[in-house]
Motif scaffolding. Structure first.
Motif, mmCIF file in Angstrom:
data_model
loop_
_atom_site.group_PDB
_atom_site.id
_atom_site.type_symbol
_atom_site.label_atom_id
_atom_site.label_comp_id
_atom_site.label_asym_id
_atom_site.label_seq_id
_atom_site.Cartn_x
_atom_site.Cartn_y
_atom_site.Cartn_z
ATOM 1 N N ASP A 60 -17.270 -100.577 -50.934
ATOM 2 C CA ASP A 60 -17.612 -101.957 -50.577
ATOM 3 C C ASP A 60 -17.591 -102.097 -49.060
ATOM 4 O O ASP A 60 -16.523 -102.102 -48.439
ATOM 5 C CB ASP A 60 -16.608 -102.924 -51.221
ATOM 6 C CG ASP A 60 -17.036 -104.379 -51.112
ATOM 7 O OD1 ASP A 60 -17.599 -104.747 -50.068
ATOM 8 O OD2 ASP A 60 -16.790 -105.141 -52.071
ATOM 9 N N ASP A 61 -18.767 -102.205 -48.446
ATOM 10 C CA ASP A 61 -18.863 -102.285 -46.986
ATOM 11 C C ASP A 61 -18.214 -103.543 -46.435
ATOM 12 O O ASP A 61 -17.635 -103.527 -45.334
ATOM 13 C CB ASP A 61 -20.327 -102.230 -46.549
ATOM 14 C CG ASP A 61 -20.897 -100.821 -46.646
ATOM 15 O OD1 ASP A 61 -20.131 -99.902 -46.967
ATOM 16 O OD2 ASP A 61 -22.112 -100.653 -46.406
ATOM 17 N N ALA A 62 -18.276 -104.647 -47.158
ATOM 18 C CA ALA A 62 -17.699 -105.899 -46.670
ATOM 19 C C ALA A 62 -16.179 -105.791 -46.562
ATOM 20 O O ALA A 62 -15.581 -106.169 -45.546
ATOM 21 C CB ALA A 62 -18.093 -107.051 -47.599
ATOM 22 N N ASP A 63 -15.539 -105.259 -47.609
ATOM 23 C CA ASP A 63 -14.083 -105.074 -47.557
ATOM 24 C C ASP A 63 -13.703 -104.064 -46.475
ATOM 25 O O ASP A 63 -12.699 -104.240 -45.768
ATOM 26 C CB ASP A 63 -13.568 -104.592 -48.912
ATOM 27 C CG ASP A 63 -13.631 -105.685 -49.970
ATOM 28 O OD1 ASP A 63 -13.771 -106.861 -49.588
ATOM 29 O OD2 ASP A 63 -13.552 -105.349 -51.173
ATOM 30 N N ILE A 114 -10.568 -94.589 -35.611
ATOM 31 C CA ILE A 114 -10.970 -95.141 -36.906
ATOM 32 C C ILE A 114 -12.310 -94.548 -37.317
ATOM 33 O O ILE A 114 -13.290 -94.615 -36.568
ATOM 34 C CB ILE A 114 -11.069 -96.681 -36.859
ATOM 35 C CG1 ILE A 114 -9.714 -97.293 -36.492
ATOM 36 C CG2 ILE A 114 -11.539 -97.219 -38.204
ATOM 37 C CD1 ILE A 114 -9.720 -98.814 -36.394
ATOM 38 N N VAL A 115 -12.329 -93.959 -38.497
ATOM 39 C CA VAL A 115 -13.548 -93.395 -39.076
ATOM 40 C C VAL A 115 -13.893 -94.217 -40.312
ATOM 41 O O VAL A 115 -13.043 -94.407 -41.189
ATOM 42 C CB VAL A 115 -13.366 -91.913 -39.456
ATOM 43 C CG1 VAL A 115 -14.646 -91.361 -40.068
ATOM 44 C CG2 VAL A 115 -12.955 -91.106 -38.229
ATOM 45 N N ALA A 116 -15.115 -94.703 -40.381
ATOM 46 C CA ALA A 116 -15.533 -95.537 -41.503
ATOM 47 C C ALA A 116 -16.741 -94.913 -42.187
ATOM 48 O O ALA A 116 -17.566 -94.241 -41.555
ATOM 49 C CB ALA A 116 -15.877 -96.947 -41.024
ATOM 50 N N GLY A 117 -16.831 -95.132 -43.501
ATOM 51 C CA GLY A 117 -17.986 -94.680 -44.262
ATOM 52 C C GLY A 117 -18.829 -95.877 -44.670
ATOM 53 O O GLY A 117 -18.316 -96.820 -45.275
ATOM 54 N N ALA A 118 -20.103 -95.860 -44.311
ATOM 55 C CA ALA A 118 -21.012 -96.972 -44.616
ATOM 56 C C ALA A 118 -21.909 -96.597 -45.784
ATOM 57 O O ALA A 118 -22.607 -95.582 -45.746
ATOM 58 C CB ALA A 118 -21.840 -97.324 -43.385
ATOM 59 N N ASN A 119 -21.868 -97.411 -46.838
ATOM 60 C CA ASN A 119 -22.752 -97.178 -47.976
ATOM 61 C C ASN A 119 -24.189 -97.582 -47.657
ATOM 62 O O ASN A 119 -25.130 -96.975 -48.151
ATOM 63 C CB ASN A 119 -22.252 -97.952 -49.195
ATOM 64 C CG ASN A 119 -20.890 -97.467 -49.664
ATOM 65 O OD1 ASN A 119 -20.768 -96.406 -50.249
ATOM 66 N ND2 ASN A 119 -19.856 -98.251 -49.384
ATOM 67 N N ASP A 120 -24.328 -98.603 -46.828
ATOM 68 C CA ASP A 120 -25.644 -99.080 -46.410
ATOM 69 C C ASP A 120 -25.812 -98.768 -44.924
ATOM 70 O O ASP A 120 -25.004 -99.200 -44.102
ATOM 71 C CB ASP A 120 -25.765 -100.580 -46.660
ATOM 72 C CG ASP A 120 -27.191 -101.091 -46.487
ATOM 73 O OD1 ASP A 120 -27.983 -100.391 -45.808
ATOM 74 O OD2 ASP A 120 -27.509 -102.175 -47.006
ATOM 75 N N HIS A 121 -26.858 -98.025 -44.582
ATOM 76 C CA HIS A 121 -27.061 -97.624 -43.190
ATOM 77 C C HIS A 121 -27.212 -98.831 -42.265
ATOM 78 O O HIS A 121 -26.887 -98.747 -41.080
ATOM 79 C CB HIS A 121 -28.298 -96.731 -43.074
ATOM 80 C CG HIS A 121 -28.545 -96.251 -41.676
ATOM 81 N ND1 HIS A 121 -27.649 -95.436 -41.008
ATOM 82 C CD2 HIS A 121 -29.576 -96.496 -40.809
ATOM 83 C CE1 HIS A 121 -28.117 -95.175 -39.789
ATOM 84 N NE2 HIS A 121 -29.290 -95.806 -39.651
#
Length: 398
Positions: free
Chosen positions: A318-321, A338-345
């Protein structure tokens, strides 16, 4: 991949183990010096400058100080501030005892104490947890103190009915009788001589042993629970408080998190924070370091040591959370990576504005590989490299 990210040593743990080592050295050198005193084998390192009585006394008190330091080191492991004060004082005293024992066996104690003391002082900020006794612990302590007071005052008042309690030392002898009786040692040097005093002595046995048993149960129950928790894969507060330069994984995503956890099991300190009861139990059964809680809860993030963390990974589905989690983590620690994974580019820029240093979009990477596969050199090799074939050339070659 992640196996080499942890380049720093968990210094708090090293200091605690050094403190335990000083405690054991203090006990051992005290016992050895006590055994050598009076035999002529311990003439002292300073040509008789330290009197024999001082060396002997330092041997006895050094052993006692070692046992007290061993107890204080367990408090250090739980992060208690009072344990830090006690340990700092006792490590200093251990060094002094080693000098006064004037024995070649105490040189290791002196060196170890002087090496540990500055590290303890330097890391004082890591031991700030106040002691917050539970109602059960307060009651157990009150029972022990009350039973000892009951026995001491009663034996003093009935000293005329006891053989061995009299004179100016009557108070101390009454206290001695209470401790010896309550602990069921019973040397027999102080004895009641009348039935009333004998009945009083029986009540001291019942109340004393009962209070000691309750106190020991209250003391050791948390230790046993922590051992079971560790065996079951449950992360305890003591373990969390000792973490330093660790990796925080906030939330859980099926695409990235599980694979990264497999890499982290090679020895890295990591902790998952997940707000899903069933998933928490499942991961605990796999021996994962996980606690239940909201990854956006500031108080929880402070408790899991975000101010001491080396990196933070946010990669749920969930990109929003995730964006809110990244924003909260960045506000609590402006320096952490901080490393983040984005489901939507399309959300990559939003993650960067929220505070992420690196944003990975697995879907975008896969799309680019498929596109490049239509025609381009080294695409197959690059795909194998990304799939985990470590024998291929590195990404820098492409």
């Amino acid at each position: 991949m992640v196996g080499g990210v942890r380049g720093k040593i968990v210094s708090a743990r090293i200091v605690i183990w050094m403190t335990i080592g000083v405690a054991l050295l203090s006990i051992a050198t005290g016992l050895v010096s006590t055994g050598l005193s009076g035999t002529g084998a311990n003439g002292g390192l300073y040509g008789g400058f330290v009197p024999e009585i001082v060396r002997t006394t330092a041997s006895y008190t050094g052993t006692i100080a070692g046992f007290l330091l061993l107890v204080a080191s367990f408090g250090l492991r739980r992060g208690f501030r009072i344990a830090w004060y006690a340990s700092t004082l006792l490590v200093f005293l251990a060094a002094m005892h080693g000098i006064l024992q004037s024995s070649p066996y105490s040189l290791f104690l002196v060196v170890g104490s002087l090496a540990t003391l500055p590290l303890l002082i330097r890391l004082r900020h890591r031991f700030e947890r106040p002691i917050e006794p539970t109602t059960t612990q307060i009651a157990a302590a009150a029972a022990v103190v009350g039973s000892q007071l009951y026995g001491t005052i009663g034996a003093y008042a009935l000293q005329g009915y006891f053989d061995g309690i009299d004179g100016s030392d009557a108070i101390f002898e009454a206290f001695y009788f209470t401790v010896v009786t309550a602990s069921t040692v019973g040397y027999g040097d102080i004895q009641p001589t009348r039935p009333f005093a004998q009945a009083f002595g029986m009540t001291v046995i019942v109340l004393g042993t009962g209070s000691f048993a309750v106190a020991l149960g209250v003391l050791f129950t948390p230790m046993v629970e922590n051992s079971f928790s560790s065996a079951l894969g449950r992360t305890t507060n003591a373990n969390i408080e000792l973490m330093e330069d660790h990796i925080l994984v906030l939330g859980y995503g099926q695409l990235l998190t599980e694979w990264i956890l497999d890499e982290l099991t090679s020895g890295d300190d990591y902790l998952l924070v997940i707000d899903d009861d069933s998933l928490v139990e499942e991961l605990r059964s796999k021996k994962r370091n996980v606690i239940h809680g909201d990854p956006t809860d500031e108080e929880l993030l402070e408790r899991v040591g975000i101010d001491r963390a080396q990196s933070v990974l946010v990669a749920t589905d969930d990109d929003a959370d995730d964006a809110l989690t990244v924003l909260t983590a960045r506000q609590l620690n402006s320096d952490v990576r901080i490393v983040a994974g984005a489901n939507d580019h399309e959300n990559v820029k939003k993650f960067r504005r929220a505070g992420a240093d690196i944003v990975v979009s697995p879907v975008f990477i896969g799309r680019m590989l498929v596109k490049a596969a239509l025609g381009g050199e080294h695409v197959e090799e690059l795909a194998e490299q990304l799939a985990g074939d470590r024998t291929n050339r590195t990404l820098d070659d492409f």
